[in-house]
Design a protein around this motif. Structure first.
Motif, PDB file in Angstrom:
ATOM      1  N   GLU A 183       2.992  23.500  -2.304  1.00  0.00           N
ATOM      2  CA  GLU A 183       3.981  24.032  -3.233  1.00  0.00           C
ATOM      3  C   GLU A 183       4.650  22.993  -4.127  1.00  0.00           C
ATOM      4  N   VAL A 184       4.011  21.848  -4.320  1.00  0.00           N
ATOM      5  CA  VAL A 184       4.516  20.890  -5.303  1.00  0.00           C
ATOM      6  C   VAL A 184       4.308  21.502  -6.689  1.00  0.00           C
ATOM      7  N   ASP A 185       5.310  21.355  -7.539  1.00  0.00           N
ATOM      8  CA  ASP A 185       5.225  21.840  -8.912  1.00  0.00           C
ATOM      9  C   ASP A 185       5.096  20.620  -9.822  1.00  0.00           C
ATOM     10  N   CYS A 186       3.939  20.471 -10.411  1.00  0.00           N
ATOM     11  CA  CYS A 186       3.623  19.318 -11.249  1.00  0.00           C
ATOM     12  C   CYS A 186       3.625  19.786 -12.711  1.00  0.00           C
ATOM     13  N   TYR A 187       4.802  19.749 -13.326  1.00  0.00           N
ATOM     14  CA  TYR A 187       4.953  20.188 -14.713  1.00  0.00           C
ATOM     15  C   TYR A 187       4.664  18.996 -15.609  1.00  0.00           C
ATOM     16  N   ASN A 188       3.376  18.730 -15.790  1.00  0.00           N
ATOM     17  CA  ASN A 188       2.922  17.518 -16.467  1.00  0.00           C
ATOM     18  C   ASN A 188       2.561  17.767 -17.929  1.00  0.00           C
ATOM     19  N   VAL A 189       3.572  18.107 -18.706  1.00  0.00           N
ATOM     20  CA  VAL A 189       3.409  18.219 -20.153  1.00  0.00           C
ATOM     21  C   VAL A 189       2.988  16.858 -20.706  1.00  0.00           C
ATOM     22  N   ASN A 190       3.455  15.799 -20.082  1.00  0.00           N
ATOM     23  CA  ASN A 190       3.061  14.425 -20.388  1.00  0.00           C
ATOM     24  C   ASN A 190       2.338  13.889 -19.154  1.00  0.00           C
ATOM     25  N   LYS A 191       1.871  12.672 -19.218  1.00  0.00           N
ATOM     26  CA  LYS A 191       1.115  12.072 -18.124  1.00  0.00           C
ATOM     27  C   LYS A 191       1.959  11.957 -16.850  1.00  0.00           C
ATOM     28  N   ILE A 192       1.355  12.311 -15.734  1.00  0.00           N
ATOM     29  CA  ILE A 192       1.923  12.033 -14.417  1.00  0.00           C
ATOM     30  C   ILE A 192       0.877  11.250 -13.648  1.00  0.00           C
ATOM     31  N   LYS A 193       1.283  10.059 -13.227  1.00  0.00           N
ATOM     32  CA  LYS A 193       0.377   9.181 -12.487  1.00  0.00           C
ATOM     33  C   LYS A 193       0.948   8.964 -11.094  1.00  0.00           C
ATOM     34  N   ILE A 194       0.112   9.204 -10.084  1.00  0.00           N
ATOM     35  CA  ILE A 194       0.496   9.021  -8.690  1.00  0.00           C
ATOM     36  C   ILE A 194      -0.415   7.954  -8.107  1.00  0.00           C
ATOM     37  N   GLY A 195       0.173   6.849  -7.679  1.00  0.00           N
ATOM     38  CA  GLY A 195      -0.589   5.708  -7.199  1.00  0.00           C
ATOM     39  C   GLY A 195      -1.220   5.933  -5.837  1.00  0.00           C
ATOM     40  N   ALA A 196      -2.053   4.987  -5.450  1.00  0.00           N
ATOM     41  CA  ALA A 196      -2.767   5.041  -4.178  1.00  0.00           C
ATOM     42  C   ALA A 196      -1.788   5.039  -3.004  1.00  0.00           C
ATOM     43  N   HIS A 197      -2.134   5.785  -1.965  1.00  0.00           N
ATOM     44  CA  HIS A 197      -1.357   5.861  -0.720  1.00  0.00           C
ATOM     45  C   HIS A 197       0.055   6.395  -0.936  1.00  0.00           C
ATOM     46  N   SER A 221       5.834  15.109  -1.238  1.00  0.00           N
ATOM     47  CA  SER A 221       5.969  16.109  -0.171  1.00  0.00           C
ATOM     48  C   SER A 221       6.222  17.509  -0.703  1.00  0.00           C
ATOM     49  N   GLN A 222       6.113  18.470   0.212  1.00  0.00           N
ATOM     50  CA  GLN A 222       6.174  19.892  -0.099  1.00  0.00           C
ATOM     51  C   GLN A 222       7.401  20.285  -0.908  1.00  0.00           C
ATOM     52  N   LYS A 223       7.136  21.205  -1.818  1.00  0.00           N
ATOM     53  CA  LYS A 223       8.142  21.835  -2.679  1.00  0.00           C
ATOM     54  C   LYS A 223       8.844  20.876  -3.634  1.00  0.00           C
ATOM     55  N   TRP A 236       6.698   7.336  -1.104  1.00  0.00           N
ATOM     56  CA  TRP A 236       6.853   8.624  -0.435  1.00  0.00           C
ATOM     57  C   TRP A 236       7.995   9.369  -1.101  1.00  0.00           C
ATOM     58  N   ILE A 237       7.671  10.531  -1.667  1.00  0.00           N
ATOM     59  CA  ILE A 237       8.668  11.424  -2.247  1.00  0.00           C
ATOM     60  C   ILE A 237       8.935  12.495  -1.195  1.00  0.00           C
ATOM     61  N   GLY A 238      10.159  12.563  -0.684  1.00  0.00           N
ATOM     62  CA  GLY A 238      10.516  13.517   0.368  1.00  0.00           C
ATOM     63  C   GLY A 238      10.484  14.960  -0.124  1.00  0.00           C
ATOM     64  N   ALA A 239      10.546  15.873   0.836  1.00  0.00           N
ATOM     65  CA  ALA A 239      10.449  17.306   0.557  1.00  0.00           C
ATOM     66  C   ALA A 239      11.526  17.776  -0.413  1.00  0.00           C
ATOM     67  N   ASP A 240      11.111  18.653  -1.315  1.00  0.00           N
ATOM     68  CA  ASP A 240      12.017  19.350  -2.234  1.00  0.00           C
ATOM     69  C   ASP A 240      12.771  18.402  -3.171  1.00  0.00           C
ATOM     70  N   ALA A 241      12.190  17.247  -3.452  1.00  0.00           N
ATOM     71  CA  ALA A 241      12.816  16.299  -4.379  1.00  0.00           C
ATOM     72  C   ALA A 241      12.524  16.705  -5.821  1.00  0.00           C
ATOM     73  N   TYR A 242      13.371  16.248  -6.724  1.00  0.00           N
ATOM     74  CA  TYR A 242      13.202  16.486  -8.152  1.00  0.00           C
ATOM     75  C   TYR A 242      13.070  15.129  -8.839  1.00  0.00           C
ATOM     76  N   ALA A 254      16.416  14.865  -2.941  1.00  0.00           N
ATOM     77  CA  ALA A 254      17.031  13.957  -3.912  1.00  0.00           C
ATOM     78  C   ALA A 254      16.660  14.397  -5.331  1.00  0.00           C
ATOM     79  N   CYS A 255      17.513  14.063  -6.270  1.00  0.00           N
ATOM     80  CA  CYS A 255      17.262  14.316  -7.690  1.00  0.00           C
ATOM     81  C   CYS A 255      17.261  12.977  -8.405  1.00  0.00           C
ATOM     82  N   VAL A 256      16.101  12.586  -8.932  1.00  0.00           N
ATOM     83  CA  VAL A 256      15.938  11.256  -9.518  1.00  0.00           C
ATOM     84  C   VAL A 256      15.975  11.355 -11.038  1.00  0.00           C
TER      85      VAL A 256
END
Length: 186
Positions: free
Chosen positions: A86-100, A104-106, A135-141, A158-160
């Protein structure tokens, strides 16, 4: 200033018809051919579908079937990176997720917003960069234009809104420094 009025009837969608059709096609294909499959069975297939639509995804990445990806052509994932349920990836622009790195969920990766200083509220967007070993914890923004440094941890819910330094733990709304992240052998 009080005479100024917001008039959304003049809002203009800046995406081309081709982009809109590609997103529609992507949404239909993901709903029919990816969402019904369990993670253990369909991960390679989901990676194939994402690559078919232009994503740059390492073969060892993990993408759960309930993930929502707005524009796969703007997604890049390294080895052993994960987009959890249930991750929501609203990638109107580039989203890069590095190795390892794990999102997390939601959690919500929000690569766009609106310019509220203009009466038509035009869409604005910027990339999100999540470096290796994060590591991005659950339900983070995670807001647009944010860089999460290598080895950082973003606490659950958390909201970053500002960049996160490498090897630190942040949490809260807005996310603030909690402590340094120090790995121990063992």
């Amino acid at each position: 200033m009080e005479d100024t009025k917001i008039d959304l009837s003049k809002y203009k969608n800046t995406f081309s018809r081709k982009n809109q059709i590609a997103r529609l096609l992507w949404t239909i294909i993901w709903a029919i051919f990816a969402r019904p499959l369990p993670r253990s069975f369909g991960n390679s297939w989901r990676i194939f579908l994402l690559r078919l639509f232009g994503a740059k995804i390492h073969r060892k990445a993990v993408i759960y079937s309930t993930v929502r990806i707005y524009m796969p052509w703007n997604l890049e994932m390294g080895a052993y990176s994960c987009l959890a349920p249930e991750v929501d990836c609203y990638n109107v622009n580039k989203i890069k997720i590095g190795a390892h790195s794990t999102v997390s969920q939601k959690s919500y990766l929000c690569g766009a917003s609106h310019n509220i200083t203009l009466a038509q509220n035009p869409l604005i967007h910027a990339p999100i960069i999540i470096e290796d070993q994060v590591w991005i914890g659950a339900d983070a923004y995670i807001s647009m234009g944010i860089k999460i440094g290598q080895g950082a941890v973003v606490g659950a819910r958390a909201c970053v809104y500002k960049d996160v330094e490498p090897w630190v733990i942040v949490g809260g709304n807005p996310a603030k420094f909690i402590k340094k992240r120090i790995l121990k052998n063992g």
